[in-house]
Design a protein around this motif. Structure first.
Motif, PDB file in Angstrom:
ATOM      1  N   MET A  12      -4.931   6.348  -1.379  1.00 56.81           N
ATOM      2  CA  MET A  12      -4.105   5.170  -1.166  1.00 56.81           C
ATOM      3  C   MET A  12      -4.207   4.338  -2.423  1.00 56.81           C
ATOM      4  SD  MET A  12      -3.278   1.961  -0.397  1.00 56.81           S
ATOM      5  CE  MET A  12      -4.802   1.025  -0.151  1.00 56.81           C
ATOM      6  N   TRP A  56      -1.729   1.139  -4.829  1.00 51.20           N
ATOM      7  CA  TRP A  56      -0.776   0.042  -4.656  1.00 51.20           C
ATOM      8  C   TRP A  56       0.424   0.224  -5.561  1.00 51.20           C
ATOM      9  CZ3 TRP A  56      -1.801  -3.608  -0.909  1.00 51.20           C
ATOM     10  CH2 TRP A  56      -3.085  -3.544  -0.351  1.00 51.20           C
ATOM     11  N   THR A 107       4.674  -0.827   4.070  1.00 54.72           N
ATOM     12  CA  THR A 107       3.824   0.283   3.626  1.00 54.72           C
ATOM     13  C   THR A 107       4.725   1.469   3.307  1.00 54.72           C
ATOM     14  OG1 THR A 107       2.100  -0.460   5.170  1.00 54.72           O
ATOM     15  CG2 THR A 107       1.824   1.718   4.207  1.00 54.72           C
ATOM     16  N   VAL A 108       4.380   2.196   2.263  1.00 52.61           N
ATOM     17  CA  VAL A 108       5.146   3.398   1.953  1.00 52.61           C
ATOM     18  C   VAL A 108       4.252   4.630   2.031  1.00 52.61           C
ATOM     19  CG1 VAL A 108       6.752   2.081   0.506  1.00 52.61           C
ATOM     20  CG2 VAL A 108       4.891   3.350  -0.562  1.00 52.61           C
ATOM     21  N   ILE A 162       0.510   5.218   0.626  1.00 48.12           N
ATOM     22  CA  ILE A 162      -0.308   6.336   1.087  1.00 48.12           C
ATOM     23  C   ILE A 162       0.255   7.606   0.463  1.00 48.12           C
ATOM     24  CG2 ILE A 162      -1.051   7.635   3.128  1.00 48.12           C
ATOM     25  CD1 ILE A 162      -0.311   5.017   4.744  1.00 48.12           C
ATOM     26  N   PRO A 191       0.849  -1.190   0.000  1.00 48.07           N
ATOM     27  CA  PRO A 191       0.000   0.000   0.000  1.00 48.07           C
ATOM     28  C   PRO A 191       0.891   1.249   0.000  1.00 48.07           C
ATOM     29  CG  PRO A 191      -0.494  -1.460   1.882  1.00 48.07           C
ATOM     30  CD  PRO A 191       0.785  -1.929   1.268  1.00 48.07           C
TER      31      PRO A 191
END
Lengths: 126, 126
Positions: free
Chosen positions: A41, A43, A92-93, A29, A27
């Protein structure tokens, strides 16, 4: 003058460390620089992440269309990457962008998160 | 005085509209009220979402432990829900919280996103 791209020189170790899921995705953000507003958000696979950092514009992987897409190529609402972070467990980034144009959402809203729980807004997919 | 819970009265339509994935989960982005800082991302199932809104503290689903957990029950770093949003395609939620204690990250950092790409920080899981 349009915004200027500011590529981020991630190290190979940083890119290798990211823990993509079984589908090869994390994911991502997207937060607006300055306002701190969470815009959307989406991918990223390894290639989308690499391109986003190198090129300074956000790239994502569309799970429905099964293809890469670069934000704003159709709408003109481009996102210029200014900072990018990864979280403690590497899965997550967080990308901080300068949002060009009307906003991040295809509805014309600035943020995709424009409906609050409890607001009474019609909770339909738009 | 500790923070006070402020439950959010989501409608049944809103809760029913959320599009959980094949594992019954949605990504939940947690943002700090006031600072706008993105603190963490974790996963909610329908029950965790319902509890978070009703109770006014964040609940998540742990994919590794396969159980619900309430943020801060172990660490004391509780999150008090102040606003909650869902996105245009109904598959991601954004929770704005008052973060109690040291921060959201188990490392003691305020945010889990404390390492920037290109910073040279050791990109290990912590």
């Amino acid at each position: 003058m349009p915004p200027t791209a500011t590529p981020i020189r991630a190290t190979a170790d940083e890119l290798d460390a990211i823990a993509f899921d079984d589908d090869g995705l994390v994911p991502a953000i997207v937060q607006e620089q300055g306002t701190g507003r969470v815009l959307m958000m989406a991918w990223m696979d390894a290639e989308a992440l690499r391109r986003s950092l190198e090129e300074g514009r956000t790239w994502f992987w569309s799970r429905s269309r099964k293809e890469h897409w670069r934000k704003g190529d159709t709408s003109g609402d481009r996102q210029w990457v200014r900072e990018a972070y990864y979280d403690c467990d590497l899965d997550t980034v967080l990308v901080v962008v300068e949002q060009e144009g009307q906003g991040a959402c295809h509805t014309g809203e600035r943020s995709c998160f424009f409906r609050a729980f409890g607001s009474g807004a019609p909770p339909d997919k738009v």
